[in-house]
Scaffold this motif. Structure first.
Motif, PDB file in Angstrom:
ATOM      1  N   ASP A 179      54.194 -23.992  40.721  1.00 38.26           N
ATOM      2  CA  ASP A 179      53.535 -22.778  41.214  1.00 38.26           C
ATOM      3  C   ASP A 179      53.008 -23.011  42.625  1.00 38.26           C
ATOM      4  N   SER A 200      56.170 -22.098  28.137  1.00 40.59           N
ATOM      5  CA  SER A 200      57.111 -23.158  27.761  1.00 40.59           C
ATOM      6  C   SER A 200      56.467 -24.033  26.691  1.00 40.59           C
ATOM      7  N   TYR A 247      56.001 -27.166  26.643  1.00 38.22           N
ATOM      8  CA  TYR A 247      55.051 -28.083  27.278  1.00 38.22           C
ATOM      9  C   TYR A 247      53.726 -27.377  27.561  1.00 38.22           C
ATOM     10  N   ARG A 276      60.692 -18.231  36.608  1.00 34.91           N
ATOM     11  CA  ARG A 276      60.750 -19.509  35.888  1.00 34.91           C
ATOM     12  C   ARG A 276      60.123 -19.380  34.496  1.00 34.91           C
ATOM     13  N   GLU A 306      56.606 -26.006  34.030  1.00 29.86           N
ATOM     14  CA  GLU A 306      56.184 -26.358  35.378  1.00 29.86           C
ATOM     15  C   GLU A 306      56.107 -27.875  35.465  1.00 29.86           C
ATOM     16  N   GLU A 348      51.537 -20.912  30.673  1.00 34.25           N
ATOM     17  CA  GLU A 348      52.932 -21.320  30.629  1.00 34.25           C
ATOM     18  C   GLU A 348      53.461 -21.110  29.228  1.00 34.25           C
ATOM     19  N   GLN A 368      54.514 -31.368  36.689  1.00 33.25           N
ATOM     20  CA  GLN A 368      53.118 -31.747  36.893  1.00 33.25           C
ATOM     21  C   GLN A 368      53.004 -32.874  37.906  1.00 33.25           C
TER      22      GLN A 368
END
Lengths: 320, 412
Positions: free
Chosen positions: A211, B313, B315, A111, A118, B311, A120
């Motif tokens: 995750d 990304s 975000y 991913r 991700e 992350e 939330q």
């Protein structure tokens, strides 16, 4: 990738291989491993303790009369094995050894490569999910007891295994898709297998966007955390030196807030912790977070670690 | 009548010219004062040069090619500006002379820093006027009211509303929202979308600065580089290009050699910001025979923090940025700020610092409010505490020096 992350990746991959395929080499590690090494994978080398816990010979599916006989002793012996393994490695079973956890980490890795964010959970939702694993744990103990003593239909046997997504997903690695079939022998098996298909689909999608999504509900994690205070491994925090930067909270795969918010207690090994050590790695304050084995520090946070592991020297290496 | 107004304009212009000259002198005097210090070395000249920029804005334009964004307070994420092709400057001012332009229409007890900042808008040229965008996070009341103080200039400020509770979900998510909104605004100004890998590169740049800064702090704790120089170096970060600043700091640390034979007692400097050319407090502490081994000023040690993201990304990156600028800041305007005192005590214990000098600018209420509780707790923990309330003026130097010397005697 950081040093500990790499090491963990290596250990996880190795234990995945050993636990999933070791059986083919004749490796037998027993029936009381505190991780999701699924017995339904034909080639596995050891069995998840949750199965033993629900079974008739080694667990709770026995009548009260049997419980005080040799069977009871066998169940106790099985538990002793589980207890011993649990206190040695504590939650490291989840973060470093569990093959199902490893599978989730691989999916997460994919991913991140794709640059998908991700999802939330709100703090409230996250807190509300916490008891679910204990409820599952109670069910997987109570149902076998009812089968053994109150005449509940034996097709309810191994209730958790019947709905566990690992039972469907892990055998794929041994080339076995059989458990995706709906068992229509009777209404109970049909019902259970349909529920399990739905849950598997739900968790599979969940794992991609979150995750360690399954770990949030894992009854084995709950069982291990019941004994974690006897464990040899500990996660400790020097609360006075913590500046509250929030790095630990953000990088935690299970979104544990306590490590960040704790201001008094030294022990920050919480219920959901899987000892992946991401928080220790990302803490910029010297020795604020440390992993302890008895009283000895194995790994602790430092500026140097971050400088060496999180800062890329060249621009080209940056985009991961 | 017409003649009169022309005369008035003329005298106004003359006064402005005079003040401008005074400001230049003030900067120049401070820089040459630093040059004359025994611990000055050639590598430090670069940083003094940076401080010639605020008085000659044309040089700024030449030196940094990108469009400027001026930021009041440290909460706006520098990495975001950098990634979208802006040169972020943290606007701050330590000039006394410039206050003559603003003090006639501001309350007498205005924070001196704000007084000086406001004054800059009444000069015919200043860094503030070069900025294409001016960003104001609402930290203290002075900052919040800043746009109002200059409303006759009709400057389009961009306001970021700062949640004053950090350790709650709504505080964190509201600040993240502000960061997203800032991103959208900057994208509009820049005429292009934020590029994820560009942002990663910027984060890495600032992480390198953090690394160099960490080494500087380490040097300072060991008494290898003095407090005043570390404050000057940190101040320069607020104006300079991040990459060249990092390089220069690394060069300084590589070659820096402090004259031997110094065993002054160490102190901790807490409280209101100190910004060039207002270095009175740190210089007086050193003159009184003490070393500033650590501080928690927002113009010094609190400036740079680490951004760790898991992350990649957009975000994930923005969340990391928002938390780095929100959670790790220990500004007294926050309500849940109990870590600040604990951290100070911990630093003092770790580095065997026996006393704390609490610097207070007159009119800086948040620090003033906290100082009473701080005094109580710090003394209870067996440390010495000295509160010094002052402003940018030079008149009270002797007075402060005498108090500091007496304070030093209690540390030995």
């Amino acid at each position: 990738m950081t040093k500990v992350y790499k090491l963990r990746f290596l250990v996880q991959s190795m234990s995945f291989a050993v636990l999933t395929y070791g059986g083919r080499l004749g490796l037998r590690l027993g029936h009381c491993l505190p991780c999701f090494t699924c017995p339904y994978v034909g080639s596995c080398s050891g069995h998840c303790y949750l199965m033993a816990l629900q079974r008739s010979q080694w667990g709770f599916q026995i009548s009260f009369a049997e419980a005080i006989s040799v069977w009871g002793l066998r169940a106790l012996g099985m538990f002793a094995g589980f207890f011993l393994l649990t206190i040695i490695f504590s939650k490291a079973w989840c973060g470093w050894i569990c093959p199902f956890g490893t599978l989730q980490d691989w999916i997460t890795f994919l991913r991140k490569k794709l640059g998908i964010r991700e999802s939330q959970f709100s703090w409230t939702l996250r807190d509300r999910l916490k008891p679910i694993k204990y409820i599952l744990l109670i069910f997987l103990i109570v149902i076998p007891i009812l089968i053994g003593n109150a005449g509940l239909h034996s097709d309810f046997g191994l209730p958790f295994c019947q709905i566990c997504p690992a039972k469907k997903l892990m055998p794929i690695f041994a080339g076995n898709f059989r458990y995706f079939a709906v068992d229509i022998s009777n209404p109970i098996t049909a019902f259970m297998s349909i529920v399990s298909l739905i849950l598997t689909a739900f968790f599979f999608v969940g794992m991609f966007f979150k995750d360690r999504f399954f770990c949030l509900f894992c009854p084995l994690l709950a069982l291990i955390s019941l004994f974690e205070k006897f464990g040899f491994l500990g996660l400790e925090k020097k609360v006075d030196a913590c500046t509250g930067c929030g790095n630990c909270q953000r990088v935690c795969p299970l979104n544990i807030r306590e490590v960040h918010l704790e201001k008094k207690k030294k022990n920050v090994l919480t219920q959901d912790c899987i000892l992946c050590l991401r928080c220790v790695e990302s803490c910029p304050q010297a020795k604020v977070l440390s992993l302890k084995f008895f009283k000895n520090t194995i790994f602790s946070s430092s500026k140097d670690y971050i400088s060496k592991r999180f800062i890329k020297k060249k621009r080209e290496n940056l985009c991961n | 009548m017409q003649l009169n107004s022309a005369e008035r304009n003329n005298s106004k212009a003359k006064l402005a010219q005079k003040i401008k000259k005074e400001i230049q002198e003030e900067y120049h005097r401070q820089a040459s004062f630093l040059r004359e210090r025994s611990d000055f070395c050639q590598e430090l000249e670069y940083f003094l040069e940076i401080f010639s920029l605020p008085v000659s804005p044309q040089k700024v334009k030449k030196r940094f090619s990108r469009p400027f964004v001026g930021i009041y307070c440290i909460q706006a994420p520098l990495e975001l500006f950098d990634a979208l092709g802006f040169h972020p400057i943290r606007l701050c001012s330590g000039s006394l002379a410039i206050q003559r332009l603003s003090s006639p229409f501001l309350p007498a007890l205005t924070c001196p820093l704000i007084k000086s900042c406001v004054g800059a808008f009444y000069l015919d040229e200043s860094i503030e006027k070069l900025c294409d965008i001016l960003v104001v996070p609402t930290t203290c009341d002075w900052n919040t009211k800043l746009p109002e103080m200059i409303q006759d200039k009709a400057i389009p400020f961009y306001i970021m509303e700062l949640p004053h509770i950090k350790e709650s979900e709504r505080g964190q998510s509201r600040w993240l929202e502000e960061i997203y909104e800032l991103k959208r605004f900057l994208e509009q100004c820049a005429g292009r979308r934020l590029n994820r890998s560009q942002l990663q590169i910027s984060v890495n740049k600032y992480m390198k600065a953090w690394q160099a800064f960490g080494r500087l702090i380490e040097f300072r704790r060991r008494g290898l580089i003095c407090g005043t120089w570390s404050i000057v170096l940190a101040n320069a970060f607020m104006i300079d290009d991040v990459e060249s600043w990092t390089d220069k700091v690394n060069i300084v640390l590589k070659n820096y050699d402090k004259p031997e034979g110094n065993s002054n007692p160490g102190v901790f400097l807490a409280g209101s910001p100190v910004f060039f050319p207002y270095l009175k407090i740190s210089e007086l502490i050193e003159e009184a025979g003490m070393d500033i081994l650590a501080d928690e000023l927002c113009t010094s040690e609190r400036l740079i923090a680490s951004v760790i993201y898991d992350e990649p990304s957009e975000y994930g990156l923005l969340k990391a940025l928002s938390e780095r600028y929100h959670l790790s800041c220990s500004c007294p305007t926050y309500i849940d700020n109990d870590r600040r005192l604990k951290n100070i005590l911990n630093t003092m214990r770790t580095y065997n610092i026996k006393g704390i000098v609490y610097h207070l600018l007159k009119g800086c209420h948040p620090y003033d409010l906290e100082s009473f509780y701080f005094e109580k707790v710090i003394k209870e923990n067996g440390f010495r505490f000295l509160k010094i309330e002052t402003d940018y003026s030079r008149e009270d130097r002797q007075n402060i020096l005498a108090r500091l010397e007496a304070f030093r005697a209690t540390l030995c």
